[in-house]
Design an enzyme around this catalytic site. Structure first.
Site, short mmCIF file in Angstrom:
data_model
loop_
_atom_site.label_atom_id
_atom_site.label_comp_id
_atom_site.label_asym_id
_atom_site.label_seq_id
_atom_site.Cartn_x
_atom_site.Cartn_y
_atom_site.Cartn_z
N GLU A 1 5.27 -10.63 4.64
CA GLU A 1 5.47 -10.28 6.04
C GLU A 1 6.05 -11.46 6.81
O GLU A 1 6.91 -11.29 7.66
CB GLU A 1 4.13 -9.86 6.66
CG GLU A 1 4.20 -8.51 7.35
CD GLU A 1 2.82 -7.98 7.73
OE1 GLU A 1 2.52 -6.86 7.34
OE2 GLU A 1 2.04 -8.70 8.40
N CYS B 1 -0.67 -3.49 8.00
CA CYS B 1 -1.82 -3.57 7.09
C CYS B 1 -2.81 -2.45 7.31
O CYS B 1 -3.57 -2.10 6.43
CB CYS B 1 -2.57 -4.88 7.27
SG CYS B 1 -1.53 -6.29 7.10
N LYS C 1 -7.84 4.34 4.20
CA LYS C 1 -7.33 3.84 2.92
C LYS C 1 -7.34 4.94 1.86
O LYS C 1 -6.57 4.91 0.91
CB LYS C 1 -8.17 2.66 2.43
CG LYS C 1 -8.03 1.41 3.28
CD LYS C 1 -6.76 0.66 2.95
CE LYS C 1 -6.66 -0.61 3.76
NZ LYS C 1 -5.29 -1.15 3.74
N GLU D 1 4.43 8.27 -1.73
CA GLU D 1 5.37 7.17 -2.02
C GLU D 1 4.69 5.98 -2.69
O GLU D 1 5.35 5.06 -3.15
CB GLU D 1 6.10 6.73 -0.75
CG GLU D 1 5.24 6.13 0.35
CD GLU D 1 4.79 7.15 1.38
OE1 GLU D 1 4.66 8.34 1.00
OE2 GLU D 1 4.55 6.77 2.54
N CYS E 1 -10.85 -4.56 10.89
CA CYS E 1 -11.42 -3.91 9.71
C CYS E 1 -12.95 -3.95 9.70
O CYS E 1 -13.59 -3.05 9.18
CB CYS E 1 -10.92 -4.57 8.46
SG CYS E 1 -9.15 -4.53 8.34
#
Lengths: 157, 625
Positions: B308, B335, B394, B402, B552
């Protein structure tokens, strides 16, 4: 839905939002205006209202599902609502009920095949002294008997 | 968190909200009230609930949540206020006069028991087989108030179909008690707006737009509703049975990667106070459960920084040197899978601003089934990759079509902290008593920069440590590498670092004020996106966004309950662990350098890394047909 129809609907909603404002309290007026014209508020219209008022589509959906007089699915051109509350019931609502069902060949909650009339119940119309009462679109008819009720139904287009 | 102006409080409650005076010494600033014969003084406008909590008087609550606005719908917190005709809800009653409150009279106790009985009469309680058994607020209330029979009946058979269309969140409305915490979470806290009360009276239920399945609406899978649901009406899609099956299969090589946030929070599932990391203990426990290799997601977090960061420098070069107008700045982080789905739904026209780098979880999946399979000489067909994440989204991310760049499904299963704790308990292990052990090679222990990804601002801090050093050849000008402006729980943070005395390669950045923005929670993401739309972010270079409040560590897969206080403790645990690590910059991680030497030989953003470590996004839009 055709793109042209969609665009026309969007423009219409835009003018309604301009007229009533973007405040949350304007939502009901806008929904009523759409309902009056289209007889229901389609999925697309709900999402367009939400987008223009900067709220979530599910909130519009929630409001429509809360109010018995707002529909998200198409109904008949005319909506006939018979009062089911206790005074009208005691004045002989049942007879009217039977008569209109027999006349139209549908039961309550249904729409005639030609989309002319949707039959529904409503709660108290405030006409307890003049029952049985019936609401045809936005007009109240009182002191009904089966014959007058059928005449009223036959008169609407 | 920043108090937002548009914080929505039900109209029925607005009249009862009284702002607390700024200066408590003014006349009328504080009020003396009597609670259960005890005289106390509180600031004007304090609710009865707050006053009781400050004085160790317990009031039961259900619809109340510290992260959400007041609703006053469940009525469990009723108390007796002298002079009032009826009982009053403590959570929505601001104290404005010297009142006398009783919190446990016979009337109050009886009313509460009736209210809980009424809630139970609508709740399909199959407690033994329920995932919230033992951690259910309704169950606790029933126990607390001695509900011994179902006075108003009980739901014996389920009435609603369980909606398991979504890869991440499962809705079981049979267990819903209509506290509307999920509605307030989705609309007010996250501003996604998927859930709302549908219909009226006894027909009310929490539903989506046109009652569509969750997979068909604009749900971003953040799972915040799961964390706030008092019962099990919302839960994550649990793959632990499939994982057990893979572990039991001798042919399969089961590999797990663990993210930093679950490690800082999993202790809570074992009754430990928030604020302690169990990284080493968890490694041992996972090996005992039967995972063949335990890797650290921070390794790919370091890799994310390299990718990144390189992408950002490339964009900057194109914009500043080549004067390329098509380059999109600021660059947004990618992310957080919740955030990615949010932008895909709500701002699809800005997808080009998003970094093309995958999230650390997906990078790891791709590397395990290519680089690791090659190094360990294992056929990738037999490798099962599991990711321990604090996150419900997630689960959706690893199922994206993909995400198969290794030739296989890159990450087979996403596992949340709660499900991991369940598996550990199932294996008969008490996590806090485990001996510590290290992560497995070839990825080994990662840098501290990867570790702080778990807290809001962490990606930015890690990226700045690397980018600044790459550009100037010196460490970031902050004491102990702690970049203060990135830390803390403010909704939208903005700061800048001046780049001076740059090395030859990056001379074009000489004197540039590197500006960055950090936001957490999609409600704040919306604020940032609106700023971008208005052109207020034209001089900003890098934006970090995390979909969950707190980043998170406040994720939708984390232990229940959650609150600002718990999230702050988890952040402390992460920062504490980070400070003790020997390597604290991504580009100094020897394993990262090793992989660029041995495998991704054309360097960050090279051809192979573009194939394995970068992705593309889908313009989803928010219209539902």
């Amino acid at each position: 839905m055709l793109v042209l129809e969609k665009n026309a609907l969007s423009e219409e909603i835009e003018s309604l939002v301009n007229q009533f404002g973007k405040d949350r309290s304007a939502l009901l007026q806008i929904l009523q205006a759409i309902q009056r014209k289209h007889k229901h508020i389609s999925d697309f219209a709900q999402q367009e209202v939400a987008r223009m008022m900067d709220i979530h589509p599910v909130e519009v959906n929630s409001v429509i599902s809360f109010y018995a007089f707002l529909y998200s699915v198409p109904k008949g051109r005319n909506i006939v609502r018979l009062c089911q509350t206790i005074s009208c019931d005691m004045y002989g609502k049942e007879k009217i009920e039977e008569a209109v069902q027999r006349e139209l060949g549908i039961s309550f909650g249904e729409t005639t095949k030609d989309k002319r009339i949707t039959l529904e119940y409503t709660n108290c119309l405030g006409m307890c002294d003049q029952g049985p009462a019936m609401l045809v679109n936005e007009k109240v008819y009182t002191k009904l008997d089966p014959e007058t009720a059928i005449n009223i139904l036959n008169a609407i287009k | 968190m920043v108090k937002r102006e548009n914080e929505r409080i039900p109209v029925s409650q607005q009249a009862h909200i009284v702002d607390k005076p700024k200066d408590l010494t003014t006349i009328g600033g504080t009020i003396s009230v009597q609670i259960n014969e005890k005289k106390i003084t509180v600031p004007l406008g304090t609710t009865i609930l707050e006053a009781c909590q400050l004085n160790q008087i317990h009031i039961p609550t259900l619809c109340h949540h510290p992260d959400l606005c007041i609703a006053g719908v469940c009525r469990v917190c009723v108390v007796d206020v002298e002079g009032m005709r009826t009982l009053q809800t403590a959570c929505s009653f601001p104290i404005t006069s010297p009142i006398k409150i009783s919190t446990s009279t016979q009337m109050v106790r009886k009313a509460r028991r009736h209210i809980i009985d009424l809630l139970l009469s609508e709740h399909y309680g199959e407690c033994y087989s329920c995932f919230r058994n033992g951690n259910c607020e309704l169950q606790n209330l029933a126990k607390e108030y001695g509900v011994d029979n179902y006075t108003f009946g009980h739901v014996e058979t389920p009435r609603y179909e369980v909606d398991n269309s979504s890869a991440a969140v499962i809705r079981d409305m049979n267990k819903c008690v209509l506290c509307k915490r999920c509605v307030r979470t989705c609309i007010d806290l996250q501003e996604v707006g998927v859930l709302e009360a549908i219909n009226r009276g006894h027909e009310t239920h929490v539903g989506t737009f046109l009652d569509k399945p969750l997979a068909d609406v604009v749900c971003i899978n953040c799972g915040q509703c799961i964390n706030r649901c008092p019962t099990a009406a919302l839960r994550a899609n649990d793959p632990s049975d499939e994982i057990w099956a893979a572990i039991d299969d001798p042919k399969k090589h089961v590999v797990i990667q663990t993210a930093p946030s679950p490690r800082a929070a999993i202790g809570e599932e074992f009754g430990i106070e928030p604020g302690k990391s169990f990284t080493g203990e968890l490694n041992t426990a996972l090996r005992r459960i039967g995972f063949d290799r335990v890797f650290d997601t921070n390794f790919t977090a370091d890799l994310t920084i390299m990718e990144e960061g390189t992408e950002l420098l490339t964009r900057l070069k194109k914009a500043l040197v080549d004067k390329d107008q098509s380059v999109k700045l600021p660059q947004f982080t990618s992310c957080s899978p919740g955030w990615v789905k949010y932008i895909e739904h709500f701002y699809p026209e800005f997808l080009d601003y998003l970094s093309s780098a995958k999230s650390p979880q997906q990078m790891f999946g791709a590397l395990i089934k290519t680089f690791y399979a090659q190094e360990a000489k294992i056929d990738p067909v037999d490798i099962i990759t599991v990711a321990l994440m604090p996150c419900a989204a997630k689960k959706f991310e690893c199922n994206r079509p993909e995400m198969v760049d290794s030739g296989f499904k890159d990450v087979d299963y996403g596992l949340t902290t709660r499900e991991m704790a369940k598996m550990i308990r199932e294996a008969g292990i008490f996590l806090p008593e485990m001996p510590k052990s290290q992560f497995d090679d070839p990825f080994g222990d990662a840098s501290g920069a990867g570790l702080i990804f778990g807290a809001t601002g962490g990606v930015m801090e890690a990226a700045l440590r690397t980018a600044y050093e790459l550009v100037t050849g010196r460490e970031v000008p902050f004491k102990n590498l702690i970049i203060e402006p990135c830390r803390g729980f403010e909704g939208v943070k903005q700061a800048s670092v001046k780049l001076e005395n740059c090395v030859e390669q990056y001379k074009f950045l000489e004197g540039v004020d590197l500006k960055f923005v950090v936001a957490h929670g999609t409600a704040n993401a919306k604020i940032v996106m609106e700023m971008l739309k208005k052109g207020e972010l034209n001089d900003v270079h890098f934006v970090e966004i995390m979909a969950c409040p707190g980043g998170c560590l406040g994720g939708g897969g984390q232990p229940i309950p959650t609150s600002a206080e718990i999230r702050a403790k988890r952040a402390e645990a992460i920062y504490e662990e980070e400070a003790s690590l020997p390597i604290r910059k991504s580009h100094e991680n020897p394993h990262v350098n090793y992989i660029y030497e041995k495998f991704l030989t054309d360097g960050p953003c090279g051809k192979l890394s573009h194939k394995l470590l970068h992705t593309h996004y889908t313009k989803r839009g928010k219209y539902i047909s």
